[in-house]
Write a protein that holds these residues in place. Sequence first.
Motif, PDB file in Angstrom:
ATOM      1  N   PRO A   6       0.820  -1.197   0.000  1.00 16.51           N
ATOM      2  CA  PRO A   6       0.000   0.000   0.000  1.00 16.51           C
ATOM      3  C   PRO A   6       0.859   1.255   0.000  1.00 16.51           C
ATOM      4  CG  PRO A   6      -0.646  -1.485   1.771  1.00 16.51           C
ATOM      5  CD  PRO A   6       0.609  -2.026   1.159  1.00 16.51           C
ATOM      6  N   THR A   7       0.326   2.307  -0.552  1.00 15.41           N
ATOM      7  CA  THR A   7       1.017   3.593  -0.554  1.00 15.41           C
ATOM      8  C   THR A   7       0.131   4.636   0.097  1.00 15.41           C
ATOM      9  OG1 THR A   7       0.110   4.231  -2.677  1.00 15.41           O
ATOM     10  CG2 THR A   7       2.198   3.031  -2.701  1.00 15.41           C
ATOM     11  N   ALA A   8       0.641   5.830   0.240  1.00 12.37           N
ATOM     12  CA  ALA A   8      -0.109   6.889   0.899  1.00 12.37           C
ATOM     13  C   ALA A   8      -1.084   7.581  -0.037  1.00 12.37           C
ATOM     14  CB  ALA A   8       0.852   7.912   1.496  1.00 12.37           C
ATOM     15  N   THR A  42       1.046   9.303  14.094  1.00  8.90           N
ATOM     16  CA  THR A  42       1.991   8.792  15.080  1.00  8.90           C
ATOM     17  C   THR A  42       2.946   7.797  14.433  1.00  8.90           C
ATOM     18  OG1 THR A  42       0.463   7.082  15.755  1.00  8.90           O
ATOM     19  CG2 THR A  42       0.425   9.108  17.031  1.00  8.90           C
ATOM     20  N   THR A  43       4.206   8.077  14.541  1.00  3.57           N
ATOM     21  CA  THR A  43       5.221   7.241  13.913  1.00  3.57           C
ATOM     22  C   THR A  43       5.174   5.781  14.362  1.00  3.57           C
ATOM     23  OG1 THR A  43       6.624   9.160  13.639  1.00  3.57           O
ATOM     24  CG2 THR A  43       7.681   7.032  13.451  1.00  3.57           C
ATOM     25  N   ARG A 101       3.124  -0.509   8.628  1.00  3.99           N
ATOM     26  CA  ARG A 101       4.059  -0.934   7.583  1.00  3.99           C
ATOM     27  C   ARG A 101       4.503  -2.380   7.802  1.00  3.99           C
ATOM     28  NH1 ARG A 101       5.989   3.078   4.328  1.00  3.99           N
ATOM     29  NH2 ARG A 101       5.412   5.169   4.947  1.00  3.99           N
ATOM     30  N   LEU A 102       4.771  -2.734   9.054  1.00  3.24           N
ATOM     31  CA  LEU A 102       5.167  -4.108   9.346  1.00  3.24           C
ATOM     32  C   LEU A 102       4.047  -5.083   8.979  1.00  3.24           C
ATOM     33  CD1 LEU A 102       6.996  -3.695  12.772  1.00  3.24           C
ATOM     34  CD2 LEU A 102       8.029  -4.169  10.533  1.00  3.24           C
ATOM     35  N   MET A 144      10.829   2.529   8.327  1.00  2.00           N
ATOM     36  CA  MET A 144      10.927   3.695   9.197  1.00  2.00           C
ATOM     37  C   MET A 144      10.610   5.031   8.511  1.00  2.00           C
ATOM     38  SD  MET A 144      11.611   2.439  12.093  1.00  2.00           S
ATOM     39  CE  MET A 144      11.924   3.964  12.940  1.00  2.00           C
ATOM     40  N   ALA A 145      10.078   4.990   7.318  1.00  2.00           N
ATOM     41  CA  ALA A 145       9.815   6.221   6.558  1.00  2.00           C
ATOM     42  C   ALA A 145       9.030   7.235   7.392  1.00  2.00           C
ATOM     43  CB  ALA A 145       9.055   5.892   5.285  1.00  2.00           C
ATOM     44  N   PRO A 146       9.405   8.502   7.292  1.00  2.00           N
ATOM     45  CA  PRO A 146       8.734   9.514   8.087  1.00  2.00           C
ATOM     46  C   PRO A 146       7.282   9.722   7.673  1.00  2.00           C
ATOM     47  CG  PRO A 146      10.307  10.531   6.607  1.00  2.00           C
ATOM     48  CD  PRO A 146      10.479   9.053   6.498  1.00  2.00           C
TER      49      PRO A 146
END
Length: 96
Positions: A4-6, A16-17, A24-25, A87-89
């Motif tokens: 998936p993408t944004a 929240t990171t 993502r995981l 870990m992408a911001p």
Amino acid sequence: MSLPTASGEGARLIRTTPYAVGLRLRAARRARGMTQVQATRAWAAVTGDAAPTQAFIAKCETARRRITSAEIAVFSTIYRLPKDWIMAPRPLVGRS
């Protein structure tokens, strides 16, 4: 493998990171066609240590556990993805 993408219909941003990392995981694991139990077995194979519990994977994916950089490296190896993607911001996310 399609992750998936944004962007796209149904996409939403997560601020929240830790939550974004967990999403993502989960997306990476599902894209590999793995269950959480299979991910624990892959973890053991990569590290040579005892397999973590399925609850460990679940907690990482739902941001109920802090994830160390060493653990990110293991997830990166298991899912064959760059650590930077995990870990992408900018958060990812489409519907799971």
